[in-house]
Design a protein around this motif. Structure first.
Motif, PDB file in Angstrom:
ATOM      1  N   GLU A  96       9.963  17.852 -16.364  1.00 24.85           N
ATOM      2  CA  GLU A  96       8.456  17.891 -16.260  1.00 24.85           C
ATOM      3  C   GLU A  96       8.019  18.671 -17.609  1.00 24.85           C
ATOM      4  O   GLU A  96       8.927  19.578 -17.827  1.00 24.85           O
ATOM      5  N   ALA A  97       6.745  18.505 -17.938  1.00 28.56           N
ATOM      6  CA  ALA A  97       6.421  19.388 -19.131  1.00 28.56           C
ATOM      7  C   ALA A  97       5.702  20.698 -18.452  1.00 28.56           C
ATOM      8  O   ALA A  97       5.527  20.879 -17.301  1.00 28.56           O
ATOM      9  N   ALA A 138      11.989  18.399 -24.038  1.00 24.90           N
ATOM     10  CA  ALA A 138      10.979  17.496 -23.676  1.00 24.90           C
ATOM     11  C   ALA A 138      11.437  16.940 -22.221  1.00 24.90           C
ATOM     12  O   ALA A 138      12.847  17.171 -22.088  1.00 24.90           O
ATOM     13  N   SER A 158       0.572  11.492 -20.353  1.00 30.80           N
ATOM     14  CA  SER A 158       1.377  13.006 -20.861  1.00 30.80           C
ATOM     15  C   SER A 158       0.239  13.900 -21.281  1.00 30.80           C
ATOM     16  O   SER A 158      -1.013  13.194 -21.186  1.00 30.80           O
ATOM     17  N   ASP A 216       5.845  17.125 -23.046  1.00 26.94           N
ATOM     18  CA  ASP A 216       5.894  15.675 -22.758  1.00 26.94           C
ATOM     19  C   ASP A 216       4.695  14.772 -23.703  1.00 26.94           C
ATOM     20  O   ASP A 216       4.542  13.687 -23.646  1.00 26.94           O
ATOM     21  N   ARG A 256       7.573  10.968 -25.643  1.00 26.89           N
ATOM     22  CA  ARG A 256       8.592  12.029 -24.804  1.00 26.89           C
ATOM     23  C   ARG A 256       8.537  11.989 -23.479  1.00 26.89           C
ATOM     24  O   ARG A 256       8.801  12.570 -22.656  1.00 26.89           O
ATOM     25  N   MET A 257       7.622  10.773 -22.738  1.00 28.32           N
ATOM     26  CA  MET A 257       7.678  10.518 -21.502  1.00 28.32           C
ATOM     27  C   MET A 257       8.366   9.456 -21.019  1.00 28.32           C
ATOM     28  O   MET A 257       7.890   8.076 -21.722  1.00 28.32           O
TER      29      MET A 257
END
Length: 918
Positions: free
Chosen positions: A691-692, A642, A800, A720, A747-748
């Motif tokens: 970042e995702a 993440a 997200s 994320d 997860r953000m």
């Protein structure tokens, strides 16, 4: 010349051309004289439908006579042309004027209209005019007033002009006169202009006209007679005598007929009128009109009305809409519907009743004779032997006669010959195929030292080898042989017809030994080509493997005697040069070596050849190679799942003398990082995604010499999206339909809320705690499979990715029994058991259940209902009457009468154990 219209066919599909000339009818205005005053209309019109050609003629000469000089005629004098009486200083005059027109340019033309104009110059009395226009005999040098040209036909008259003068005589219709003269073949037309006798001596009627005239002639030139007539298939010129051209009966509508057409007048639409009729029955005929295109007439006649095997005549003529050509010559054709018989084929050398016994031999010619098998009109045969895709044609020696061809096999084995007959109507017979087998009479060759096509041959230049020769002819007496382009030698065969020769190759690479045998009867076979390799290329061995950045040694051993040096080069894909060519010397024993350090992995082959003191070069040895790129092995542990979550990456390299690693994530490929290598060739780094997304984490090793290895990598995905968990709603098995909660974990970074929904993207907001988590409550309203959709949202509006959580709930009740456990077999028949129903959804007021017997006899007991207790449960007692397989179906009932899904509970019952007394 034919000047009538041809009949038009009204067959469907035969379109006539867009423009069609019609025979032109010219309207002539008759000029009448009334009393003493002649009235001529100002113009007399003639219809001239374009694009018929128009020609304007002027007089070739003119003349006039004068009563004042009765013995002479004035020819081509200057000045105006006098007509009638006049008076001048010399006295009175009476004149007539003559115009001569040259008609030679109209020869062969069809005159459709002719309009004459004579300009008037002056008049004595404008109101008094009476003139006549006559055709006359030609003017001669002896013509005069006293002896004028004979007047033939009065063509026109004219009276006083309608308004003023001078007034031209315009549009005088001379169509009939000009057409008559042209048709009669006259070269000239003479016109006389005079005053009628009643006024000829009256000076008031005197006039003067121009000494020239203008005759505008509209005409048409008939099309030429069609020429170069021919039938398309077979392509044959017109046959003017019967039976004519023979053609296949079914080709009649396909073949058609052609003719070349000419028309001197450009731009006209031509139509060909075709006729075809049977000579046996002229009532069997067909007329057909078809447009002419680019000077060629074409027609297709439909087949059904043409009985085959009869002779037909055909011809055509052409019209331009005004005139029609004469008929073409008559042509003849005969449609032939009879196929010739399948031909016979014979060959004394190769064809017998047994096609599998080898005969003849490679290089032994054989004649093949084709016969018509009774068909009298065969004109040619078409044949092909095995290996020939196209047919070859050979003419028959006479109509229905045979033909002979020669075939010389270039190989042995199975062959066939195919033949078909073609008659004069171009009908093809069915094909006849005959099989035969060709003997291989060439000798056989073998050498143990020099086997054919060997990839690892023995021997060498100058090393003698024995070549065994065995016969292809059973009575072989000798063999002729030569090596490559060397001289031919002969060796006698032994008692077994064999022979042995010893030969030493003179060069490396492919060598060819040519051998033929001769039989006792003098038969000589073709040469057999025995190809073998002489390997002079050096042997190559590599010490160790090939790895990028590491030196490898190539050891070379000679196969070419007297080797003094070696030349080598290394290539990549499609022979891309990588290094060389380079030359190294050979040691005294002929061996050599070279070292090479690959800097990349492109190399695919090493090539080496040797050279002796005389400059002779060996064959090239090709050695396929592959360079180990020593790509690092990459592993990931502990996170990087993440954004903001660090992960540990370990690098391991087999590159010798690894000094450091170069690495970069695909999220920032331009920013390459380095880390020193440990003594064991490993390293470890920590990397935190921001970042995702999908990530390739790529690594190269670099050694102390600065050489980079190939790339190694690992792939993973950074998420994320929120993590969703629930103790109340599990993924499997299906849970009860009761209220429960979901735990949402972000997860953000910076999450302030979650957008939460079930089974759709229509969300509600759930506030996030400071730790980025939240609890979302949910009460199922329907049973079945459900999915939670959730994503996190930050204060600045960032969102997200979506997180998903699937689960299943059901409202079907649970059924249990300690006496008769589910899926088990229990004792026994006649023993009561208790079954408990437990709700999976709130609000149960009772249960509806049925007991089913599956085996040995299928039967259902009556449906029963039991009320639920305060806790929503219920129990029933049931006693099986006998052994067998049973199952309960149970549904819960709500207060509104609705039922839940059905629960199934299966079990088996044994017979009760027997009880015995003492």
């Amino acid at each position: 010349m034919v000047r009538t219209h041809v009949r038009r066919s009204t067959l469907p599909g035969r379109r006539m051309p867009g423009r069609r000339r019609r025979l032109v009818t010219l309207l002539t205005t008759t000029l009448l004289l009334t009393g003493t005053a002649a009235v001529l209309p100002a113009t007399a019109s003639a219809a001239e439908p374009p694009p018929l050609p128009v020609k304007t003629l002027t007089r070739s000469s003119w003349a006039y006579t004068d009563a004042a000089d009765p013995s002479h005629i004035k020819v081509n004098a200057s000045g105006d042309a006098p007509v009638g009486a006049s008076v001048d200083a010399k006295g009175p005059h009476v004149s007539r004027t003559y115009y001569t027109l040259d008609l030679t340019s109209l020869g062969g033309k069809h005159v459709i209209g002719a309009a004459l104009t004579i300009p008037e110059k002056r008049a004595t009395d404008c109101a008094r005019r009476a003139v006549e226009l006559w055709s006359t005999a030609p003017v001669t040098g002896k013509s005069s007033w006293a002896k004028p040209p004979a007047e033939l036909t009065r063509l026109a008259t004219a009276g006083a002009p309608a308004a003023g003068c001078p007034a031209d005589l315009a549009g005088l219709d001379l169509t009939a006169a000009v057409a008559k003269a042209v048709q009669a073949g006259e070269k000239t037309l003479t016109l006389e202009l005079r005053v009628p006798a009643a006024h000829e001596l009256d000076p008031r009627y005197g006039r003067w006209f121009a000494n020239d005239v203008s005759l505008k002639v509209t005409y048409n030139t008939p099309p030429g007679i069609p020429a170069n007539l021919r039938t398309a298939y077979p392509d044959a010129p017109c046959a003017t005598t019967a039976p004519g051209v023979f053609t296949r009966a079914y080709d009649i509508p396909i073949t058609g007929h052609y003719a070349d057409v000419t028309d001197p007048d450009p731009g006209q639409d031509l139509v060909a009128h075709w006729e075809m009729w049977s000579l046996d029955d002229p009532s069997v005929r067909r007329d057909l009109d078809w447009p002419v295109t680019n000077g060629q007439a074409y027609a297709q006649f439909d087949n059904p009305w043409l009985p085959a095997d009869h002779t037909y005549a055909w011809r055509l003529r052409v019209t331009d809409g005004v005139d029609t050509s004469d008929w073409s010559p008559t042509c003849y054709l005969t449609p032939d519907s009879v196929k010739p018989e399948v031909p016979n084929v014979t060959s004394e050398v190769y064809l017998t009743d047994d096609p599998w016994t080898p005969r003849g031999g490679i290089g032994v010619p054989g004649q093949f004779t084709f016969t018509a098998n009774g068909s009298p009109d065969v004109v040619r045969y078409e044949y092909r032997f095995t290996g020939q895709s196209d047919w070859t044609s050979v003419p028959a020696e006479s109509l229905g006669g045979p033909a002979t061809v020669t075939f010389t096999p270039a190989d042995s084995g199975s062959f066939s010959v195919g033949v078909r007959s073609v008659d004069r109507g171009n009908n093809y017979s069915w094909e006849q195929y005959r099989n035969f087998t060709v003997k291989d009479i060439r000798p056989y060759v073998w050498s143990t030292l020099y086997p054919p096509y060997s990839t690892n041959p023995g021997g060498n230049i100058g090393v003698p080898g024995v070549f065994d020769l065995s016969p292809g002819l059973p009575d072989t007496v000798s063999y002729d042989y030569h090596l490559d382009n060397g001289p031919d030698r002969t060796v006698a065969a032994d008692a077994d017809h064999n022979a042995h020769v010893t030969l030493a190759p003179t060069h490396g690479g492919e060598n060819v030994l040519y051998v033929r045998n001769t039989g006792a009867d003098g038969t000589v076979s073709l040469y057999r080509e025995y190809k073998f390799q002489v390997d002079t290329a050096p042997d190559i061995t590599i010490e160790g493997g090939l790895q990028i950045g590491s030196e490898a040694t190539f050891r070379l051993a000679p196969r070419l005697a007297g080797t003094t040096s070696y030349t080598y080069w290394i290539t990549g894909y499609q022979d891309e040069p990588i290094t060389g060519p380079a030359t190294v010397p050979a040691a005294a024993d002929g061996t050599g070596s070279f070292a090479w350090t690959p800097l990349d992995t492109r190399a695919q082959a090493v090539r080496v050849r040797s050279t002796d003191a005389a400059g002779t070069q060996s064959e090239v040895r090709y050695l396929s190679v592959s360079v180990d790129g020593a790509a690092p092995y990459v592993t990931r542990t502990g996170g990087a799942d993440a954004p903001g979550q660090p992960g540990t990456f370990t690098f391991r390299s087999s590159l010798k003398n690894t000094a450091e690693f170069v690495y970069w994530p695909s999220t920032d490929p331009a920013h390459k990082l380095t880390v020193p290598a440990r003594p064991d060739g490993t390293a470890e780094v920590t990397w935190t995604p921001t970042e995702a997304g999908n990530v390739w984490f790529t690594v190269q090793a670099r050694n102390t010499a600065g050489v980079l290895s190939s790339e190694g990598s690992t792939f993973f995905t950074v998420y994320d999206s929120p993590v969703v968990t629930s103790a109340d709603f599990v993924r499997e098995p299906a849970g009860p339909m009761r209220p429960g909660t979901f735990t949402l974990t972000s997860r953000m970074a910076g999450t302030v809320a979650f957008e939460f929904a079930v089974d759709s993207y229509t969300t509600t907001d759930v506030a996030a705690g400071p730790d980025g988590t939240a609890t979302a409550a949910y009460t199922p309203t329907t049973s079945g499979y459900h999915t939670v959709y959730v994503r996190a949202r930050a204060a600045d509006g960032r969102t997200s990715g979506w997180g998903y959580y699937s689960f299943t709930v059901t409202d079907q009740p649970k059924v249990s029994s300690a006496d008769y456990p589910a899926g088990q077999t229990s004792d026994g028949a006649g023993t009561p058991g208790t079954f408990t129903f437990t709700p999976n959804a709130p609000g149960m007021t009772g249960y509806v259940y049925v007991v089913h017997r599956k085996w040995p006899d299928s039967a259902d007991e009556p449906e029963r209902t039991v009320p639920a207790g305060a806790d929503g449960t219920a129990s029933v007692t049931w006693t099986p009457e006998s052994y067998g397989d049973y199952y309960f179906t149970v549904q819960g009932r709500r207060a509104d009468g609705s039922l839940t899904e059905t629960a199934y509970y299966s079990f088996s019952v044994r017979n009760a154990p027997e009880v015995t007394g003492d």
